[in-house]
Design a protein around this motif. Structure first.
Motif, PDB file in Angstrom:
ATOM      1  N   LEU A  29      -7.254  13.759  -6.767  1.00  0.00           N
ATOM      2  CA  LEU A  29      -8.039  12.536  -6.913  1.00  0.00           C
ATOM      3  C   LEU A  29      -8.800  12.237  -5.624  1.00  0.00           C
ATOM      4  O   LEU A  29      -8.363  12.607  -4.531  1.00  0.00           O
ATOM      5  N   SER A  30      -9.928  11.547  -5.756  1.00  0.00           N
ATOM      6  CA  SER A  30     -10.672  11.118  -4.570  1.00  0.00           C
ATOM      7  C   SER A  30      -9.947   9.952  -3.913  1.00  0.00           C
ATOM      8  O   SER A  30      -9.126   9.280  -4.553  1.00  0.00           O
ATOM      9  N   SER A  31     -10.247   9.711  -2.645  1.00  0.00           N
ATOM     10  CA  SER A  31      -9.581   8.615  -1.936  1.00  0.00           C
ATOM     11  C   SER A  31      -9.891   7.271  -2.590  1.00  0.00           C
ATOM     12  O   SER A  31      -9.027   6.391  -2.647  1.00  0.00           O
ATOM     13  N   LYS A  32     -11.090   7.132  -3.132  1.00  0.00           N
ATOM     14  CA  LYS A  32     -11.464   5.890  -3.823  1.00  0.00           C
ATOM     15  C   LYS A  32     -10.615   5.687  -5.068  1.00  0.00           C
ATOM     16  O   LYS A  32     -10.116   4.575  -5.336  1.00  0.00           O
ATOM     17  N   GLU A  33     -10.418   6.769  -5.838  1.00  0.00           N
ATOM     18  CA  GLU A  33      -9.612   6.679  -7.059  1.00  0.00           C
ATOM     19  C   GLU A  33      -8.144   6.395  -6.728  1.00  0.00           C
ATOM     20  O   GLU A  33      -7.469   5.622  -7.423  1.00  0.00           O
ATOM     21  N   ILE A  34      -7.647   7.009  -5.648  1.00  0.00           N
ATOM     22  CA  ILE A  34      -6.251   6.823  -5.257  1.00  0.00           C
ATOM     23  C   ILE A  34      -5.984   5.371  -4.888  1.00  0.00           C
ATOM     24  O   ILE A  34      -4.998   4.768  -5.332  1.00  0.00           O
ATOM     25  N   VAL A  35      -6.871   4.799  -4.075  1.00  0.00           N
ATOM     26  CA  VAL A  35      -6.704   3.399  -3.669  1.00  0.00           C
ATOM     27  C   VAL A  35      -6.807   2.477  -4.876  1.00  0.00           C
ATOM     28  O   VAL A  35      -6.008   1.541  -5.028  1.00  0.00           O
ATOM     29  N   LYS A  36      -7.766   2.751  -5.755  1.00  0.00           N
ATOM     30  CA  LYS A  36      -7.962   1.916  -6.953  1.00  0.00           C
ATOM     31  C   LYS A  36      -6.712   1.921  -7.828  1.00  0.00           C
ATOM     32  O   LYS A  36      -6.235   0.863  -8.267  1.00  0.00           O
ATOM     33  N   LEU A  37      -6.177   3.118  -8.088  1.00  0.00           N
ATOM     34  CA  LEU A  37      -4.979   3.221  -8.919  1.00  0.00           C
ATOM     35  C   LEU A  37      -3.764   2.599  -8.225  1.00  0.00           C
ATOM     36  O   LEU A  37      -2.981   1.883  -8.851  1.00  0.00           O
ATOM     37  N   GLY A  38      -3.612   2.885  -6.928  1.00  0.00           N
ATOM     38  CA  GLY A  38      -2.469   2.354  -6.197  1.00  0.00           C
ATOM     39  C   GLY A  38      -2.447   0.833  -6.166  1.00  0.00           C
ATOM     40  O   GLY A  38      -1.397   0.217  -6.360  1.00  0.00           O
ATOM     41  N   VAL A  39      -3.613   0.236  -5.940  1.00  0.00           N
ATOM     42  CA  VAL A  39      -3.705  -1.226  -5.920  1.00  0.00           C
ATOM     43  C   VAL A  39      -3.412  -1.794  -7.301  1.00  0.00           C
ATOM     44  O   VAL A  39      -2.714  -2.811  -7.437  1.00  0.00           O
ATOM     45  N   MET A  40      -3.929  -1.141  -8.343  1.00  0.00           N
ATOM     46  CA  MET A  40      -3.695  -1.600  -9.707  1.00  0.00           C
ATOM     47  C   MET A  40      -2.211  -1.519 -10.056  1.00  0.00           C
ATOM     48  O   MET A  40      -1.635  -2.466 -10.603  1.00  0.00           O
TER      49      MET A  40
ATOM     50  N   TYR B 235       0.805  -1.214   0.000  1.00  0.00           N
ATOM     51  CA  TYR B 235       0.000   0.000   0.000  1.00  0.00           C
ATOM     52  C   TYR B 235       0.841   1.270   0.000  1.00  0.00           C
ATOM     53  O   TYR B 235       0.288   2.370  -0.039  1.00  0.00           O
ATOM     54  N   THR B 236       2.170   1.137   0.058  1.00  0.00           N
ATOM     55  CA  THR B 236       3.012   2.322  -0.069  1.00  0.00           C
ATOM     56  C   THR B 236       2.854   2.956  -1.451  1.00  0.00           C
ATOM     57  O   THR B 236       3.044   4.166  -1.607  1.00  0.00           O
ATOM     58  N   VAL B 237       2.510   2.148  -2.450  1.00  0.00           N
ATOM     59  CA  VAL B 237       2.276   2.685  -3.802  1.00  0.00           C
ATOM     60  C   VAL B 237       1.046   3.588  -3.801  1.00  0.00           C
ATOM     61  O   VAL B 237       0.997   4.595  -4.511  1.00  0.00           O
ATOM     62  N   VAL B 238       0.048   3.245  -2.988  1.00  0.00           N
ATOM     63  CA  VAL B 238      -1.155   4.071  -2.867  1.00  0.00           C
ATOM     64  C   VAL B 238      -0.778   5.467  -2.394  1.00  0.00           C
ATOM     65  O   VAL B 238      -1.268   6.476  -2.929  1.00  0.00           O
ATOM     66  N   SER B 239       0.096   5.548  -1.400  1.00  0.00           N
ATOM     67  CA  SER B 239       0.543   6.854  -0.897  1.00  0.00           C
ATOM     68  C   SER B 239       1.227   7.662  -1.990  1.00  0.00           C
ATOM     69  O   SER B 239       1.021   8.878  -2.098  1.00  0.00           O
ATOM     70  N   CYS B 240       2.040   6.994  -2.805  1.00  0.00           N
ATOM     71  CA  CYS B 240       2.759   7.690  -3.874  1.00  0.00           C
ATOM     72  C   CYS B 240       1.802   8.262  -4.920  1.00  0.00           C
ATOM     73  O   CYS B 240       2.037   9.354  -5.456  1.00  0.00           O
TER      74      CYS B 240
END
Length: 267
Positions: free
Chosen positions: A187-198, A174-179
């Protein structure tokens, strides 16, 4: 050369540019609010223990203890943007930018605080789904008193160790999510998590191998002194990794970007 070695070498190079002091100082600034919460909890419990025998777990005392623990948990979650702020400090170091101790509290202002808190809660909920297994195993151990059976006891310990190791792998992904958040705070928090996980899924093997190479360092964290150096080193390394992952998605011509910045091919 292995990608993990390159990432570590780059992190050490960034830290070597007069950034060790900032990274270590930022670590102390980051943990200070959490230490104050722990100290405050201990003081409150000691004070209440004068009037209530908290060791006697009757309904009243159990309610008091649960209430205190609930307040502590909520407070820790509310302070979580300090963790994100420290990651941002290390992210700036990984990009060769000037980092300052005040970066730890960067997200304690305006709408950024709400967005950062929402992002952290989203990640926390995902982690809790995994950590729920700890609760299930603990409940099984208490209700069925498995510790009377040596075989089940060792099996219980084995599962706890496996789950702990797995939790470390998941958390560091999940460090990628922070980046992603640092690169685009709009971006919204939902979009950030989605992109970071992807993004992290696409580079999962590299992240997992990097985590494996850090396990000897993580074991050293059981001692206080190595912790001071391991956390900044680990954080800058993962921020460096996240930086390259996000940049590869941001840049249209990846080969030129890689060549210009000295990164490895086919990351």
């Amino acid at each position: 050369m292995d990608k993990e070695k390159i990432l570590k070498m780059q992190a050490l190079a960034y830290l070597g540019k007069n950034n060790w002091g900032t990274a270590i100082g930022g670590f102390f600034v980051m943990i200070l609010p959490f230490l104050l919460v722990i100290l405050g909890e201990s003081s409150i419990v000691s004070f209440l223990n004068i009037y209530f025998d908290l060791e006697n777990l009757d309904i009243l005392n159990s309610t008091i203890i649960l209430g205190i623990e609930f307040i502590v948990i909520v407070t820790v979650i509310m302070l979580s943007p300090a963790l994100t702020g420290y990651q941002r400090l290390c992210y700036k170091i990984s990009k060769g930018e000037k980092a300052e101790l005040t970066d730890v509290f960067y997200y304690f202002r305006g709408s950024l605080y709400g967005k950062c808190l929402a992002l952290n809660i989203r990640v926390l909920v995902r982690m809790l789904v995994y950590f729920l297994w700890f609760g299930v195993l603990g409940y099984f151990a208490l209700v069925h008193n498995v510790f009377k059976n040596n075989t089940l006891f060792y099996l219980f310990i084995f599962f706890i160790v496996i789950l702990t190791i797995g939790a470390v792998f998941i958390l560091l992904r999940y460090t990628v999510v922070s980046c992603v958040f640092f690169e685009d705070e709009s971006l919204s928090s939902k979009e950030i998590v989605k992109l970071g996980v992807m993004f992290s899924k696409e580079k999962l093997s590299t992240i997992n191998m990097l985590t494996l190479t850090f396990f000897p360092y993580l074991l050293l964290c059981f001692f206080v002194l190595p912790l001071i150096f391991v956390v900044p080193y680990l954080t800058v390394t993962y921020m460096t990794n996240g930086k390259w992952i996000t940049q590869l998605h941001k840049t249209e011509n990846n080969e030129n970007y890689v060549a210009e910045n000295g990164y490895y091919q086919n990351y």
